[in-house]
Design a protein around this motif. Structure first.
Motif, PDB file in Angstrom:
ATOM      1  N   ASP A 208       0.823  -1.209   0.000  1.00  0.00           N
ATOM      2  CA  ASP A 208       0.000   0.000   0.000  1.00  0.00           C
ATOM      3  C   ASP A 208       0.865   1.270   0.000  1.00  0.00           C
ATOM      4  N   SER A 209       1.470   1.577  -1.124  1.00  0.00           N
ATOM      5  CA  SER A 209       2.345   2.747  -1.213  1.00  0.00           C
ATOM      6  C   SER A 209       1.577   4.055  -1.031  1.00  0.00           C
ATOM      7  N   ILE A 210       0.393   4.141  -1.611  1.00  0.00           N
ATOM      8  CA  ILE A 210      -0.346   5.397  -1.566  1.00  0.00           C
ATOM      9  C   ILE A 210      -0.819   5.729  -0.147  1.00  0.00           C
ATOM     10  N   GLY A 211      -0.995   4.699   0.675  1.00  0.00           N
ATOM     11  CA  GLY A 211      -1.372   4.945   2.068  1.00  0.00           C
ATOM     12  C   GLY A 211      -0.230   5.499   2.896  1.00  0.00           C
ATOM     13  N   ALA A 213       2.413   7.319   1.412  1.00  0.00           N
ATOM     14  CA  ALA A 213       3.000   8.471   0.728  1.00  0.00           C
ATOM     15  C   ALA A 213       2.809   9.806   1.440  1.00  0.00           C
ATOM     16  N   PRO A 214       1.624  10.126   1.987  1.00  0.00           N
ATOM     17  CA  PRO A 214       1.444  11.446   2.601  1.00  0.00           C
ATOM     18  C   PRO A 214       2.385  11.721   3.777  1.00  0.00           C
ATOM     19  N   TRP A 243       1.989  12.295  -2.397  1.00  0.00           N
ATOM     20  CA  TRP A 243       3.312  12.319  -1.777  1.00  0.00           C
ATOM     21  C   TRP A 243       3.455  13.534  -0.874  1.00  0.00           C
ATOM     22  N   GLY A 244       4.009  13.322   0.332  1.00  0.00           N
ATOM     23  CA  GLY A 244       4.121  14.411   1.296  1.00  0.00           C
ATOM     24  C   GLY A 244       5.239  15.392   1.021  1.00  0.00           C
ATOM     25  N   GLY A 245       6.326  14.946   0.407  1.00  0.00           N
ATOM     26  CA  GLY A 245       7.457  15.813   0.114  1.00  0.00           C
ATOM     27  C   GLY A 245       7.402  16.351  -1.308  1.00  0.00           C
TER      28      GLY A 245
END
Length: 279
Positions: A208-211, A213-214, A243-245
């Motif tokens: 779960d990359s999108i979970g 990412a933020p 993505w958070g960064g």
């Protein structure tokens, strides 16, 4: 009408049987779908040691005692002092030794190429949790070593390996992440492929990359292919949007999942990314 009803019932039975077979198959055989371990034979290993003496064998024990094998390539010298370290995570059917040639040209960089469990000479069987735990163990092995303190740590993942890079970036302080054809999650990829099956209830390796990412502050550079039928570029765009960064994404036209890294755009974007991470 009486003749039609049995036909409808028979069709429904067939549909239900097919539905159950597909669902059961996805649940029972998902490891064979997600992971495709590639071994490394003695002849190939001998060729690597003959043609790439700069690639030193690397063996690290996992937390449960499995031997994880790969290579460390030190491209530093007096002329090219350490720019940083790159930890590479391969695709689902990739034995990482074939990256040695390209990685050996990255002057000033120290490269860590490790095969997942069951791949190459690494012991064990692959799975999401084991791969994640092994990646953390390998990263910590170098990050805690004074020889490598004070230099940039960059994660690089392709296809399946993008999920490993994202997980590590979520768990550790990283200087940069470079993702080739990343997905938002394996679950979402499966849902797009099998829209009528509740795959979210069946997937044991969601990646779960999108979970994650933020919560990641490290900068990411993403490249994807417009004609990718394995991981649609929209999946990469979705990941970038969460993505958070800082993030940059490039969609390369007229290339697909396997041909992307042969494009001139890929090579240029990769070089730009390393310079960007090294600022």
């Amino acid at each position: 009408m009486k003749k039609v009803i049995p036909v409808i019932i028979s069709a429904l039975k067939i549909f239900l049987a097919v539905y159950i077979i597909i669902s059961l198959g996805l649940y029972l055989f998902q490891e064979k779908i997600i992971f495709y371990p590639i071994p490394l034979d003695d002849n190939s290993l001998a060729d690597i040691r003959r043609f790439y003496p700069q690639a030193e064998d690397l063996n690290i024990k996992s937390n449960d005692g499995k031997n994880l094998h790969g290579w460390i390539i030190d491209n530093t010298s007096e002329e090219h002092p350490p720019a940083g370290m790159i930890f590479y995570y391969g695709g689902n059917a990739e034995e990482v030794s074939h990256r040695i040639g390209d990685m050996s040209r990255l002057q000033g960089w120290i490269i860590i190429l490790m095969n997942y469990r069951g791949y190459g000479l690494s012991e064990g069987r692959p799975g999401e949790k084991m791969i994640f735990d092994d990646a953390l163990k390998i990263f910590d092995h170098f990050n805690s070593n004074e020889l490598y303190s004070g230099i940039k740590k960059v994660l690089m993942g392709w296809s399946l390996g993008t999920g490993v890079a994202v997980h590590l970036a979520h768990e550790r302080e990283i200087d940069g992440v470079f993702l080739i054809s990343p997905y938002d999650s394996i679950t979402n990829i499966a849902k797009r492929t099998y829209p009528f099956i509740p795959v979210e209830l069946m997937i044991r390796h969601p990646f779960d990359s999108i979970g994650k990412a933020p919560a990641i502050n490290a900068p990411v550079r993403i490249i994807a292919a417009s004609n990718d039928r394995v991981i649609p570029p929209s999946s990469s765009v979705d990941l970038a949007s969460r993505w958070g960064g800082k993030k940059d994404i490039l969609i390369v036209e007229n290339y697909d999942h396997n041909s992307l890294t042969s494009s001139l755009q890929y090579k240029s974007f990769f070089e730009e990314s390393l310079n960007y991470f090294n600022k």
